[in-house]
Motif scaffolding. Structure first.
Motif, short mmCIF file in Angstrom:
data_model
loop_
_atom_site.label_atom_id
_atom_site.label_comp_id
_atom_site.label_asym_id
_atom_site.label_seq_id
_atom_site.Cartn_x
_atom_site.Cartn_y
_atom_site.Cartn_z
N LEU A 1 0.68 -1.19 -0.08
CA LEU A 1 -0.07 0.14 0.14
C LEU A 1 0.84 1.24 -0.02
CD1 LEU A 1 -3.06 1.32 0.40
CD2 LEU A 1 -2.78 0.94 2.68
N LEU A 2 0.55 2.14 -0.98
CA LEU A 2 1.55 3.25 -1.13
C LEU A 2 0.59 4.55 -1.03
CD1 LEU A 2 2.54 1.17 -3.66
CD2 LEU A 2 4.38 2.51 -3.12
N LEU A 3 0.98 5.48 -0.14
CA LEU A 3 0.04 6.65 0.08
C LEU A 3 0.80 7.96 0.06
CD1 LEU A 3 -0.35 4.44 2.82
CD2 LEU A 3 -2.71 5.51 2.50
N ASP A 4 0.21 8.93 -0.84
CA ASP A 4 1.11 10.08 -0.97
C ASP A 4 0.35 11.30 -0.26
OD1 ASP A 4 2.55 12.21 -1.91
OD2 ASP A 4 1.50 12.33 -3.85
N GLU A 5 0.73 11.56 0.94
CA GLU A 5 0.33 12.75 1.85
C GLU A 5 -1.51 12.51 1.99
OE1 GLU A 5 2.15 15.04 3.19
OE2 GLU A 5 3.92 15.52 2.02
N PRO A 6 -1.70 11.24 2.47
CA PRO A 6 -3.08 11.19 2.63
C PRO A 6 -4.03 11.84 3.39
CG PRO A 6 -1.88 9.37 3.63
CD PRO A 6 -0.92 10.17 2.97
N THR A 7 -3.30 12.52 4.46
CA THR A 7 -3.82 13.43 5.50
C THR A 7 -3.52 14.95 5.40
OG1 THR A 7 -2.23 12.99 7.02
CG2 THR A 7 -3.79 11.34 6.86
N ALA A 8 -3.00 15.18 4.14
CA ALA A 8 -2.37 16.69 4.17
C ALA A 8 -3.38 17.90 4.59
CB ALA A 8 -1.94 16.94 2.82
N SER A 9 -4.73 17.83 4.07
CA SER A 9 -5.45 18.68 4.11
C SER A 9 -6.73 18.23 4.90
CB SER A 9 -6.17 19.09 2.77
OG SER A 9 -6.65 18.02 2.23
N LEU A 10 -6.78 17.19 5.96
CA LEU A 10 -7.71 16.91 6.74
C LEU A 10 -7.69 17.43 8.14
CD1 LEU A 10 -7.71 13.18 5.56
CD2 LEU A 10 -9.17 15.05 4.77
N ASP A 11 -8.69 17.59 8.95
CA ASP A 11 -8.82 17.70 10.44
C ASP A 11 -8.08 16.72 11.16
OD1 ASP A 11 -10.82 15.97 10.87
OD2 ASP A 11 -12.30 17.49 10.46
N PRO A 12 -7.90 16.85 12.56
CA PRO A 12 -7.39 15.81 13.20
C PRO A 12 -8.23 14.58 13.42
CG PRO A 12 -7.18 18.04 14.46
CD PRO A 12 -8.01 18.22 12.92
N ALA A 13 -9.62 14.78 13.23
CA ALA A 13 -10.40 13.53 13.56
C ALA A 13 -10.32 12.58 12.39
CB ALA A 13 -11.83 14.03 13.81
N ALA A 14 -10.36 13.26 11.12
CA ALA A 14 -10.22 12.58 9.90
C ALA A 14 -8.76 11.94 9.88
CB ALA A 14 -10.52 13.26 8.78
N THR A 15 -7.80 12.67 10.21
CA THR A 15 -6.45 12.25 10.14
C THR A 15 -6.35 11.15 10.99
OG1 THR A 15 -5.54 14.45 9.67
CG2 THR A 15 -3.93 12.84 10.72
N LEU A 16 -6.83 10.95 12.02
CA LEU A 16 -6.72 9.98 13.28
C LEU A 16 -7.39 8.50 12.38
CD1 LEU A 16 -6.11 8.44 15.92
CD2 LEU A 16 -8.16 9.30 16.67
N ALA A 17 -8.50 8.78 11.72
CA ALA A 17 -9.44 7.75 11.29
C ALA A 17 -8.69 7.04 10.07
CB ALA A 17 -10.77 8.18 10.63
N ILE A 18 -7.89 7.86 9.13
CA ILE A 18 -6.88 7.14 8.14
C ILE A 18 -5.60 6.60 8.71
CG2 ILE A 18 -5.37 8.09 6.24
CD1 ILE A 18 -8.40 8.36 5.58
N GLU A 19 -5.17 7.48 9.81
CA GLU A 19 -3.94 6.80 10.33
C GLU A 19 -4.30 5.46 10.82
OE1 GLU A 19 -2.03 9.42 13.08
OE2 GLU A 19 -1.28 10.82 11.48
N THR A 20 -5.40 5.34 11.69
CA THR A 20 -5.64 3.83 12.24
C THR A 20 -5.95 2.80 11.10
OG1 THR A 20 -7.08 5.03 13.83
CG2 THR A 20 -7.51 2.90 13.52
N VAL A 21 -6.45 3.29 9.87
CA VAL A 21 -6.62 2.28 8.65
C VAL A 21 -5.09 1.92 8.26
CG1 VAL A 21 -7.41 1.84 6.51
CG2 VAL A 21 -8.96 3.15 8.14
N ILE A 22 -4.31 2.85 8.29
CA ILE A 22 -2.90 2.41 7.76
C ILE A 22 -2.28 1.61 8.98
CG2 ILE A 22 -0.76 3.64 7.38
CD1 ILE A 22 -2.24 6.04 6.49
N VAL A 23 -2.43 1.78 10.17
CA VAL A 23 -1.58 0.93 10.92
C VAL A 23 -2.06 -0.57 11.01
CG1 VAL A 23 -1.29 0.60 13.53
CG2 VAL A 23 -1.08 2.90 12.46
#
Length: 226
Positions: A142-164
């Protein structure tokens, strides 16, 4: 690779670890996104060839690369249909595709938005949809290019959780970011880029505790590195 007389990418080879999360880190303009786009075949190198483990990347294997861009590329159709389309294109029957897509949406917390047009989703929801679609195809990496660059903290956490969680399932992840805090939270391995080159490739512990090059040390100190 040269643009306007300036070398923007000079990477003879790069090795991504077979497990964990490899963070490609560096300031804006370091060549991180260009590296990702080149190794996945979206950009042709000026010279040389792109190979994966010594082999030419056959077109039939591209679906084994789960690529997520900073602005996800989604079809102008409902969320569920975006995933169904990708699964059918990969060879699944329509019935199987719909079942797998519905399960993927549920796991991404998007089941209630199955009939909502992808264009009407929030930025974080669009990224989660793109992730769900990519993971449905069972990619080798899985390769991701700045997937949370423009997201708020809650959305960033959701994406990071999926990645982990993806990495925990023994699926290697490559994450491009310039966010040092995010890299500290997530990285198992670090590839540090500057001026289109890879200056360091090491464990996250080694990189953050004792960077080997002056550019990396200055970058971690928050200094502007030219």
């Amino acid at each position: 690779m040269v643009r306007n007389g300036r070398v923007v990418l000079n990477v003879p080879s790069v090795v991504f670890d077979k497990s964990g999360i490899t963070v490609v880190l560096g300031a804006n303009g370091a060549g991180k996104t260009l590296l990702l786009r080149t190794v996945t075949g979206l950009v042709e190198p000026d010279a040389g060839d792109v190979t994966w483990a010594g082999y030419s990347p056959a077109r039939r294997r591209y679906h084994k690369l789960g690529l997520i861009l900073q602005k996800p590329v989604l079809l102008r159709r409902p969320a569920l249909a975006n995933i169904v389309f990708a699964l059918i294109a990969a060879g699944h029957s329509p019935g199987v595709a719909r079942k797998k897509a519905a399960r993927a949406l549920d796991q991404a917390g998007l089941a209630h938005l199955a009939r909502t047009s992808a264009r009407n989703l929030s930025g974080g929801e669009q990224q989660r949809l793109a992730l769900a679609r990519a993971l449905c195809l069972d990619p080798e990496i899985l390769l991701l290019d700045e997937p949370t660059a423009s997201l708020d903290p809650a959305a960033t956490l959701a994406i990071e959780t999926v990645i982990v969680n993806t990495a925990r399932r023994a699926r290697p992840v490559v994450l491009v970011t310039h966010d040092i805090a995010q890299a500290r939270r997530m990285a198992d391995h670090v590839v540090f880029m500057h001026g289109g080159k890879i200056l360091e490739q090491t464990s996250a512990e080694q990189f953050f505790n004792s960077p080997r090059c002056a550019e990396a040390a200055a970058y971690l100190d928050g200094k502007i590195v030219l």
